[in-house]
Design a protein around this motif. Sequence first.
Motif, PDB file in Angstrom:
ATOM      1  N   LYS A 126       0.821  -1.213   0.000  1.00 55.94           N
ATOM      2  CA  LYS A 126       0.000   0.000   0.000  1.00 55.94           C
ATOM      3  C   LYS A 126       0.853   1.259   0.000  1.00 55.94           C
ATOM      4  O   LYS A 126       0.651   2.154  -0.816  1.00 55.94           O
ATOM      5  CB  LYS A 126      -0.923   0.016   1.235  1.00 55.94           C
ATOM      6  N   THR A 127       1.812   1.313   0.930  1.00 52.57           N
ATOM      7  CA  THR A 127       2.656   2.504   1.005  1.00 52.57           C
ATOM      8  C   THR A 127       3.421   2.701  -0.297  1.00 52.57           C
ATOM      9  O   THR A 127       3.572   3.824  -0.781  1.00 52.57           O
ATOM     10  CB  THR A 127       3.633   2.385   2.193  1.00 52.57           C
ATOM     11  N   THR A 128       3.864   1.608  -0.880  1.00 55.23           N
ATOM     12  CA  THR A 128       4.604   1.705  -2.140  1.00 55.23           C
ATOM     13  C   THR A 128       3.735   2.353  -3.215  1.00 55.23           C
ATOM     14  O   THR A 128       4.210   3.192  -3.980  1.00 55.23           O
ATOM     15  CB  THR A 128       5.077   0.308  -2.576  1.00 55.23           C
ATOM     16  N   PHE A 154       2.108  11.512   5.843  1.00 52.38           N
ATOM     17  CA  PHE A 154       2.924  10.337   6.163  1.00 52.38           C
ATOM     18  C   PHE A 154       2.334   9.577   7.339  1.00 52.38           C
ATOM     19  O   PHE A 154       1.634  10.137   8.183  1.00 52.38           O
ATOM     20  CB  PHE A 154       4.346  10.768   6.512  1.00 52.38           C
ATOM     21  N   GLN A 155       2.681   8.305   7.372  1.00 55.91           N
ATOM     22  CA  GLN A 155       2.203   7.436   8.438  1.00 55.91           C
ATOM     23  C   GLN A 155       2.588   8.018   9.808  1.00 55.91           C
ATOM     24  O   GLN A 155       1.803   8.002  10.724  1.00 55.91           O
ATOM     25  CB  GLN A 155       2.809   6.038   8.253  1.00 55.91           C
ATOM     26  N   ASN A 156       3.817   8.545   9.907  1.00 55.27           N
ATOM     27  CA  ASN A 156       4.235   9.139  11.184  1.00 55.27           C
ATOM     28  C   ASN A 156       4.079  10.660  11.177  1.00 55.27           C
ATOM     29  O   ASN A 156       4.662  11.349  11.991  1.00 55.27           O
ATOM     30  CB  ASN A 156       5.678   8.735  11.501  1.00 55.27           C
ATOM     31  N   LEU A 197      -3.017   9.750   1.791  1.00 57.80           N
ATOM     32  CA  LEU A 197      -2.949   9.576   3.242  1.00 57.80           C
ATOM     33  C   LEU A 197      -2.529   8.152   3.585  1.00 57.80           C
ATOM     34  O   LEU A 197      -3.196   7.191   3.205  1.00 57.80           O
ATOM     35  CB  LEU A 197      -4.305   9.885   3.889  1.00 57.80           C
ATOM     36  N   ASP A 198      -1.420   8.038   4.303  1.00 54.97           N
ATOM     37  CA  ASP A 198      -0.864   6.729   4.637  1.00 54.97           C
ATOM     38  C   ASP A 198      -1.203   6.361   6.080  1.00 54.97           C
ATOM     39  O   ASP A 198      -0.531   6.794   7.007  1.00 54.97           O
ATOM     40  CB  ASP A 198       0.652   6.746   4.435  1.00 54.97           C
ATOM     41  N   GLU A 199      -2.233   5.579   6.265  1.00 58.00           N
ATOM     42  CA  GLU A 199      -2.692   5.155   7.590  1.00 58.00           C
ATOM     43  C   GLU A 199      -2.618   6.293   8.602  1.00 58.00           C
ATOM     44  O   GLU A 199      -2.000   6.159   9.653  1.00 58.00           O
ATOM     45  CB  GLU A 199      -1.852   3.967   8.092  1.00 58.00           C
ATOM     46  N   PRO A 200      -3.254   7.421   8.300  1.00 58.02           N
ATOM     47  CA  PRO A 200      -3.026   8.595   9.139  1.00 58.02           C
ATOM     48  C   PRO A 200      -3.629   8.470  10.531  1.00 58.02           C
ATOM     49  O   PRO A 200      -3.243   9.210  11.420  1.00 58.02           O
ATOM     50  CB  PRO A 200      -3.721   9.721   8.361  1.00 58.02           C
TER      51      PRO A 200
END
Lengths: 298, 381
Positions: B58-60, B97-99, B173-176
């Motif tokens: 997913k992130t990729t 970003f996720q973080n 949005l990456d697992e925000p």
Amino acid sequence: MKGVLSSVRRRYGGVATSLILVSCGLWALGLVVLPQLMMIDYSFRPSLPPAKQGGPEDIYTLANYAALYGNPLNLAIFLKTIWSSALVTATALVVCYPVAFFLARMAVGRTAGLLFIALVIPYWINEILRTFSWLLILARNGFVNTVLLDLGLTQEPIIFLGTTPAILVGMVYAYVLFMVFPIYNSLESLDPHQIEAARDLGAPWWRIHWRIAIPHAKPGIAVGCIMTFMLAAGTYAIPAILGGPKSRWFTEVIYSQFFEALNWNRGAAYAFILLIMCLGFIALMMRLFRVNLAEVTR
Amino acid sequence: MQFSRKLQVGGRDPALGQGVSLDGVTMRFGDFLAVDDVSIDIAAGEFFSFLGPSGCGKTTILRLISGFVEPTAGRILIGGQDMAGIGPNKRPTALIFQNLALFPLMPVWENVAFGLEARGVAKQERRRRAEQLLELVALDGSGDKRVNELSGGQRQRVAIARALAVEPKVMLLDEPLSALDLKLRQHMRAELRTIQRRTGVTFVYITHDQSEALTMSDRVAVMSQGRIEQIDVPDAIYNAPQTAFVAGFVGEINRFAGHVVAADARHAVVETDVGRLRGVNRQALRPGERASIFIRPERMRADGAANPADENSFEAVLDRVGFEGNVVNLFLRTNAGREIIAQQHNSDDLSGLSSGAWMTLRFAPDSAAVLPAEGRFEAAA
Ligand SMILES: Nc1ncnc2c1ncn2[C@@H]1O[C@H](COP(=O)(O)OP(=O)(O)O)[C@@H](O)[C@H]1O
Ligand SMILES: [Mg+2]
């Protein structure tokens, strides 16, 4: 500090801990504090023949410190030393920041390992030897001149040795590691996503450095600058080998006061002037970078 | 905390989203195939989610769309324009970003205004726009705070404001919400959805949390091992899974493995260890093929009447009762030792049930799915 002490005490017991503390104290007192106090004492006394020492003329005075201002030649050397050390520091910073950034953020695996080794290996060689190699490179018929002549960029060999630029080059080379490592250390802890976030928000590479990476590396940059400046201002070997009569370093002036003029009192005073200058530089750096002691020693 | 005010950054109309198309996108890291021939058309203004387990790529995919990596093969188009060779700072996307990756050394308002700074907007104007955006995410007055003085939910909103500041056409949005606690997470879901509707920006949202994907999205792509398993509206993802992986990954489900013994255009019958079960035959399976039949717990009816001769019914013994208030989960075990969950609405009929009681379970053929046994997923069954 307290934590360290109590853990030592738990492990070795009260008696051994006291012994350790006492011997550390004695070591610090005997080898660090007392000699320095003696030097301070020397620096405030006039230089007198042994017969007159302790006599009516042996009074505390600022004459040794004032002597620097009375001697335009030495004063000029002093100021040049400070200025040149700052120049060495600035040059080393400009050279080392990209290297540190590359090492910390871009190099991976083998490349990073090889670069590290390439940086560290020269430091296995004695500083004097490393400096002598520059003697060969910068000599009248040395490497640089050979290349320049062969390329036709110059008709006559250029005299590098004995000039201030030669000393500066030698020093930048000698101290790169002291600049690279602190910066590398602080850049290493920068979250790569911050760089990516800045890029994603449209920042070009220079703004990413200016706003994200450099502010993050500030404590490391401050440490690197302080170390490089102290080493440059305090070195004796490099100006002695690569310099000449016209490019004397203040350490050489101090040396000659001690061992040629045999005036330890004035030598001590000169040494303290240099030290105070360096402490001033540290304070300036920390203000400039708005870092405090806790961050620097982190 | 509502976003009742209209978004008007710099007095302009809401930035409208652009569509994103992936065309045969493949990404390899060395020998490893992280994204495998993915083709999707995401419409302008859509809230589109990628749902899949951790490590499925997913992130990729987000990094490919935002331009941090270039695909090994295939094309990525944003607003119809091919993005090949265009860097992340030049694409009309903003990535959360996720973080979060907020800038800890800058005050909140400079974080929000960073994208404007990069675009050469004057300081006063930057400050003004930052305050507007902070108001939009209900953080008015926090502009001069440090990032680390904010709570998790507030940081989340700073990240959203920072991304909106550049008026992206596509928000990635990456697992925000993964770092937030449950209550805040549910709250932020609604907020994100509201922001998306108000701004009209296309949202490409990544999550491994199925309820997040199902509640927020217009459409969901379920991914597994770099491949798209199914792209559909949430309702269809849940009720009409196309593959065994989707059926098993999204929500609770009862699965019986076996092989097809009869099939027509609509239904297939699977021979299982509880007998023959009939379900919808979406993949046109034919007799003899290995298959599993999937039934949601809430589609299972359980009663005491012993009448196992009916179609799609079998017996199981009650293990325990999980009482959840409005619903009751019955955990049962078949003769073959298979665990079954049947979810019933709370009613008087359920009182007096005790462990060890034999019950009959039944379900309507139209509420069950017969799907091919795919080797790589079937192993776990
Ligand atoms: N830069 C990379 N180099 C090598 N492998 C990578 C890289 N980025 C991701 N991967 C691999 O690709 C797979 C998918 O990763 P990712 O897209 O982060 O998954 P997800 O976000 O779905 O958890 C993982 O197995 C990961 O190890
Ligand atoms: Mg991920």
